[in-house]
Design a protein around this motif. Structure first.
Motif: not given
Length: 107
Positions: A60-66, A86-94, A96-97
């Motif tokens: 599941f690809i989602i927007r960053h969520c704390e 749960i991992t960030p998709m890229d360095n901008t952390r916008s 998450m996967t």
């Protein structure tokens, strides 16, 4: 990432707090409902994951969520998925996967 691809509605749930001497079996509270892109593994990626004994069925690809962690579960189209990572998709952390697998109950 094109935000227009986030067209699947998923619900993240947290396990209920223990109120007695026995832990709750399947009691979960809704945490948040968000838009996501569901990518089911198939073909080469599916067989590579099975060969490595990885249980991941869907990403599941989602927007960053704390505040998300692996103790939660995902509900998508009436099916429950246990979160594997749960991992960030890229360095901008916008984005998450969330890697998850379907919970199948044998009753």
């Amino acid at each position: 990432m094109n935000p227009g691809k986030l067209r699947d509605r998923i619900k993240l749930q947290t396990p209920k707090k223990q109120s007695g001497p026995f832990p709750p079996l399947d009691d979960y509270d809704d945490y948040i409902s968000i838009w996501a892109e569901a990518r089911f593994l198939r073909g080469r990626n599916f067989y590579a994951a099975k060969a490595a004994n990885v249980k991941t069925d869907v990403e599941f690809i989602i927007r960053h969520c704390e505040g998300l962690d692996e103790t939660m579960r995902v509900v998508h189209d009436g099916k429950n998925y246990e979160i594997e990572g749960i991992t960030p998709m890229d360095n901008t952390r916008s984005y998450m996967t969330i890697r998850a697998y379907e919970i199948k109950h044998d009753m």
